[in-house]
Design an enzyme around this catalytic site. Structure first.
Site, PDB file in Angstrom:
ATOM      1  N   ASP A 341       0.862  -1.170   0.000  1.00 11.45           N
ATOM      2  CA  ASP A 341       0.000   0.000   0.000  1.00 11.45           C
ATOM      3  C   ASP A 341       0.909   1.234   0.000  1.00 11.45           C
ATOM      4  O   ASP A 341       2.119   1.136   0.191  1.00 11.45           O
ATOM      5  CB  ASP A 341      -0.880  -0.026   1.253  1.00 11.45           C
ATOM      6  CG  ASP A 341      -2.038   0.949   1.182  1.00 11.45           C
ATOM      7  OD1 ASP A 341      -2.226   1.553   0.114  1.00 11.45           O
ATOM      8  OD2 ASP A 341      -2.734   1.115   2.186  1.00 11.45           O
ATOM      9  N   ASP A 663      -3.785  -2.404   5.822  1.00 14.65           N
ATOM     10  CA  ASP A 663      -4.215  -1.951   7.146  1.00 14.65           C
ATOM     11  C   ASP A 663      -5.731  -1.916   7.307  1.00 14.65           C
ATOM     12  O   ASP A 663      -6.231  -1.848   8.414  1.00 14.65           O
ATOM     13  CB  ASP A 663      -3.640  -0.557   7.458  1.00 14.65           C
ATOM     14  CG  ASP A 663      -3.968   0.456   6.374  1.00 14.65           C
ATOM     15  OD1 ASP A 663      -4.775   0.142   5.476  1.00 14.65           O
ATOM     16  OD2 ASP A 663      -3.412   1.572   6.417  1.00 14.65           O
ATOM     17  N   ASP A 667      -8.210  -4.841   2.849  1.00 17.56           N
ATOM     18  CA  ASP A 667      -6.980  -5.581   2.565  1.00 17.56           C
ATOM     19  C   ASP A 667      -7.028  -7.026   3.053  1.00 17.56           C
ATOM     20  O   ASP A 667      -6.170  -7.827   2.668  1.00 17.56           O
ATOM     21  CB  ASP A 667      -5.784  -4.887   3.234  1.00 17.56           C
ATOM     22  CG  ASP A 667      -5.532  -3.498   2.673  1.00 17.56           C
ATOM     23  OD1 ASP A 667      -5.536  -3.360   1.444  1.00 17.56           O
ATOM     24  OD2 ASP A 667      -5.365  -2.560   3.472  1.00 17.56           O
TER      25      ASP A 667
END
Length: 954
Positions: A341, A663, A667
């Site tokens: 990310d 997070d 995800d």
């Protein structure tokens, strides 16, 4: 009850997606109204759709997870080894082997015991209550009782309970970070959406279960509940992930099969030889064969691997990486791709103003993050806002037309923090860096009215009272928003403290600057102001201060430019990954230009035209083209959870070992699917942490690289102690061979219980000490190990069995014969019982133990001299040697153990004979390593010379 798609269940065949319907049509299609559902209709729909909750699929019972630690291949081999020991009439050996298996299984279960709480965590994120309109009145109900068609009411701070379509809005913003991973609150509106390039979560008139109301208020009609929400779909994806064995687990299975085949083959061979050549009776031959099988089973390998992994976990924790699953330690070492990310992992997750642009000057703002530490600079010169009033007016306007607050460090939070929108907070921080006292300014110019941001206006305004001592000056209007929209309202611009009429060339200059920043992926806001005087004919009523009356004839102040800056250490970590042969792919919920800009700044991409793929574009790419694209430099932007999962799956199908960071709830499917799921410890949700294999306590990408380095070191260490443990199998087997072919002339030089004392006693601590060796220099200069490369490869087996094993066997047998020689052999026949025999077998055991001291030093390096790394640099090995000698001394000097282990005390001469072999073993291996180094050098020189000749010929 099986839930169907909620809109379909209502009997609706929508011609358009719900985001494309007008508000009136939303009520019609969902069979509801502005008065809400009736209680009777709500009850009927609840019975039809079921509760608004996450349905958990039945998982594997805890007892089966527990038993799995005792039923894998290596454990089964040890259970069988115990049975074999019983058959061989060695009950004490059987008990010892079984105890090893039980202790190891309990230890592994304790280390890896993490109940699968991902779905429970999803459920905990849903709110308990919701405010709805039913029967025309506002009521508070349990969130589980929401049904499609319910009209819900939301205000700042509320948790959203179901997927809904806005029908009324008042500057409403939703924090969707839990779904998208992006920290910026999304502005929501009741207006019809017509854009086809937006993903589901990006639709401006839709809100989703599990997210939060960040600011403002709204009313919305529920269109999906329970498992049909975006939240529910993610839960379903997470539950359906099938856990696959890690590379180490697969390799341990292969080792088990190899060792089993080896042990059984040796048992069969020596059973046949005992019967046919030595003419031993079948019963004794069978017991003898069972002893050979036990000798070749490395009982200490499994607990040593487990303890080594556990110690790797401990080391990684010191480097900000918490490992939840032991086998994940080694998997990190063979990672080939990291899907990461952007926000908070590669970047600070703290928006920062970096530049301010005005018509006649460009200013740089130093410092990053929310701490108001930095300088305002023109070129290389620090400037004071007292001397640059144009810049002061720009920052003052941007920070007063603002709803955020900056919070100083506190005992609870030891760093600067914010309340409100991160973009607005960045403007406040910039003003503080310019030494502007915002509290004093607000006291001097209190806010009278706010014209909140609206999606069609793309701006917000605030109106402030001004001190009475300025003639006919009553109020000031400040405005900030999208550059084009703000610029269109401006008739003048500020230059050197004066209002100058805006001309077309200046407008083009402003937009050119904006476009240049935008191409770099930076966020740009324009700021303007207007002096409101009495002679403008404005009403005394503040309610008359509308956008139409206020937002015109503005004076353009400048552009504020900001970004979420990369973490300082990330660029070096990315470079280290590339040197280690690890590909990095950014998968973010942010926009493509921003993602590309960050990826380029930190070195993830280098080509002039990398491929930037959005979620909408990804849906149109087939799997073959996707895999082809994944071989190039690529960045994924604005992707949905199932799309991230698809990318991970494609990479795994290409043969990659994939690590994924995340997070948010969005995800969790990809985290669970990945070979290594990495969750953020600070910003990560409980769902992400439960789905992951590793948690970063500092949310820092550099910690992943450190963990990869440790993982590679752990794998190398496993090979080191595998060599150490396996080599002792040869001197454990050779005494049986000598006994067999001597046809009774030579007593058995080593008993089965003495073999167990080596495998589970004296060898254990030194082997574990090899497991704490630091990663070798240059371990991150090599590509990830191939999945085709086995832990026990041919060079390792040759080194363990044919070099160390034969050398140690010769020394062990020499010690056995040395004891008999001291006592009159060959003149006197060898005793096969009594004190002399026990001393002789003790010497065989002692020779193996002492020789292993030299070999543990040798195993520290494969080619480099052990003296180069420091003979005593690993203090754990010294402790292991002390423990090894202590265990051996206990076995030979404790009377009640003599009968169990067939040992006896030995004297100083015998000790001297044993210890003289330690330097011999080390020096012999140093000669081998020197030969190999020289061989490598000559081979490289030959290759280099050949290359030079080819260059000369060309």
């Amino acid at each position: 009850m099986m839930q169907q798609t909620d809109v379909e269940a209502l009997g609706i065949g929508l011609e358009k997606p719900i985001e494309n319907l007008f508000v009136a049509d939303v009520y019609i299609e969902l069979k509801t109204s502005a008065e809400g559902l009736t209680s009777e209709e709500a009850a009927a729909r609840l019975a039809h759709f079921g509760e608004n909750s996450i349905q958990k699929k039945k998982g594997k019972p805890l007892i089966w997870k527990f038993l799995a630690n005792f039923t894998h291949l290596m454990a089964i081999l040890l259970w069988i080894g115990g049975v074999v020991a019983l058959i061989a009439q060695l009950p004490q050996l059987a008990i010892a082997i079984w105890l090893v298996n039980v202790i190891n299984g309990l230890f592994s279960f304790w280390q890896e015991f993490q109940a699968e709480k991902a779905i429970e965590a999803l459920g905990q994120l849903l709110p308990t209550y919701a405010r709805v309109i039913r029967d025309g009145a506002e009521v508070k109900i349990l969130a589980e009782e929401l049904v499609p068609g319910d009209l819900i009411i939301l205000a700042e701070g509320d948790r959203i309970s179901a997927d809904s379509r806005l029908v009324e809005d008042n500057d409403f913003r939703a924090d969707q970070s839990i779904l998208t991973g992006e920290s910026h609150p999304a502005h929501k509106t009741k207006d019809v959406g017509h854009r086809t390039d937006l993903g589901r979560s990006e639709q401006p008139n839709l809100i989703f279960a599990g997210t939060n109301a960040a600011s403002g208020a709204c009313k919305a009609v529920v269109f999906a509940t329970g498992m049909n929400t975006e939240f529910g779909k993610i839960a379903d994806l997470t539950q359906n992930m099938v856990e696959v064995p890690s590379p180490l687990q697969l390799e341990m299975g292969r080792i088990t099969r190899l060792v089993s085949a080896m042990a059984i083959s040796m048992g069969v061979i020596f059973f046949v030889l005992a019967v046919l050549l030595a003419h031993v009776n079948i019963t004794e031959s069978f017991i003898f064969a069972m002893g050979m099988i036990v000798a070749f089973i490395p009982e200490g390998l499994l607990p040593t691997v487990t303890l080594s992994l556990a110690m790797g976990v401990k080391r990684m924790a010191k480097r900000n990486a918490l490992i939840k699953r032991l086998s994940a330690v080694e998997t990190l070492g063979c990672t080939t791709v990291i899907c990461t990310d952007k926000t908070g992992t590669l970047t600070q997750n703290e928006m920062t103003v970096s530049d301010c642009w005005m018509v006649n000057q460009q200013i740089t703002v130093t410092g990053v993050g929310y701490a108001p530490e930095g300088e305002i600079m023109a070129g290389e010169t620090v400037i004071s806002l007292a001397e640059n009033q144009d810049m002061r007016k720009l920052l003052l306007a941007a920070s007063l037309c603002n709803n955020s607050r900056l919070l100083p460090p506190s005992p609870e939070i030891n760093h600067w923090n914010i309340l409100g929108d991160p973009t607005e907070a960045a403007l406040v921080v910039a003003a503080r860096k310019g030494k502007i006292d915002l509290d004093a300014e607000l006291s001097h110019s209190p806010r009278l009215r706010e014209l909140p941001f609206e999606s069609h206006r793309k701006r917000m305004s605030t109106i402030h009272q001004v001190s009475r001592d300025i003639s006919d000056l009553e109020k000031l209007a400040y405005i900030k928003g999208a550059p084009k929209e703000v610029l269109d309202l401006c008739t003048h611009y500020l230059k050197d403290g004066e209002d100058v009429a805006m001309d077309e060339d200046t407008r083009k200059q402003v937009m050119a600057a904006n476009d240049d920043y935008a191409r770099k992926g930076l966020r740009v806001l324009a700021v303007a102001m207007r002096i409101l005087t009495k002679d403008m004919g404005l009403s005394e009523r503040l309610s008359d201060y509308t956008p139409d009356h206020i937002e015109n004839n503005m004076t353009f102040l400048g552009l504020t430019v900001m970004a979420d800056p990369p973490r300082v250490e990330v660029a070096a970590a990315v470079k280290k990954c590339h040197q280690a042969g690890i590909k990095i792919i950014m998968i973010t919920g942010d926009y493509g230009l921003t993602a590309e800009s960050i990826a380029r700044r930190i070195g993830i991409i280098h080509s002039l035209q990398p491929r930037i793929v959005t979620g909408v574009e990804l849906d149109e790419i087939n799997d073959v083209d996707l895999k082809k694209a994944l071989t190039e430099e690529i960045v994924f932007a604005r992707v949905a959870p199932e799309q991230k999962l698809r990318v991970v799956t494609a990479l795994q199908e290409m043969g990659n070992v994939v690590a994924v960071t995340g997070d948010g709830v969005n995800d969790s499917p990809a985290l669970k699917k990945a070979d290594i799921g990495i969750a953020m410890g600070i910003s990560g949700t409980d769902v992400a942490k439960e789905a992951a294999d590793m948690i970063l306590t500092d949310d820092n990408f550099a910690s992943i690289v450190n963990a990869v380095e440790e993982g590679r070191g752990v794998y190398n260490n496993i090979r080191k102690f595998a060599t150490y443990i396996l080599n002792s199998n040869v001197p454990e087997a050779v005494p049986f061979i000598v006994f067999l072919f001597a046809k009774g002339q030579i007593p058995l030089p080593l008993t089965v219980m003495q073999i167990l004392a080596v495998d589970l006693g004296t060898d254990m601590i030194p082997a574990i000490a090899l497991g704490v060796e630091l990663p070798e220099e240059g371990v991150m200069q090599r590509p990830p190990r191939s999945q085709q490369e086995h832990l026990l490869n041919r060079p390792l087996l040759i080194r363990a069995f044919l070099f160390y094993g034969i050398m140690e066997s010769a020394i062990a047998m020499s010690a056995f014969f040395f004891l008999y020689w001291q006592n009159g052999w060959p003149g006197i026949p060898m005793a096969d019982s009594g004190e002399i025999y026990r001393m002789a077998t003790t010497m065989t055991l002692g020779a193996i133990v002492v020789t292993q001291i030299g070999i543990v030093f040798n195993c520290r390096t494969e080619r480099a001299s052990v003296f180069k790394v420091g003979l005593f640099s690993n203090h754990m090995i010294l402790i292991g040697i002390i423990c090894e000698l202590t265990v051996f001394s206990i076995l030979i000097y404790t009377p009640f153990l003599h009968e169990i282990f067939n040992t006896a005390p030995i004297g100083l001469i015998e000790w001297a004979y044993l210890f003289m072999w330690v330097p011999v073993v080390i020096l012999i291996d140093e000669l081998r390593k020197a030969f190999l180094r020289n061989w490598d050098k000559r081979r490289l020189d030959k290759k280099h010379n050949k290359t030079e000749i080819e260059k000369g010929d060309s």
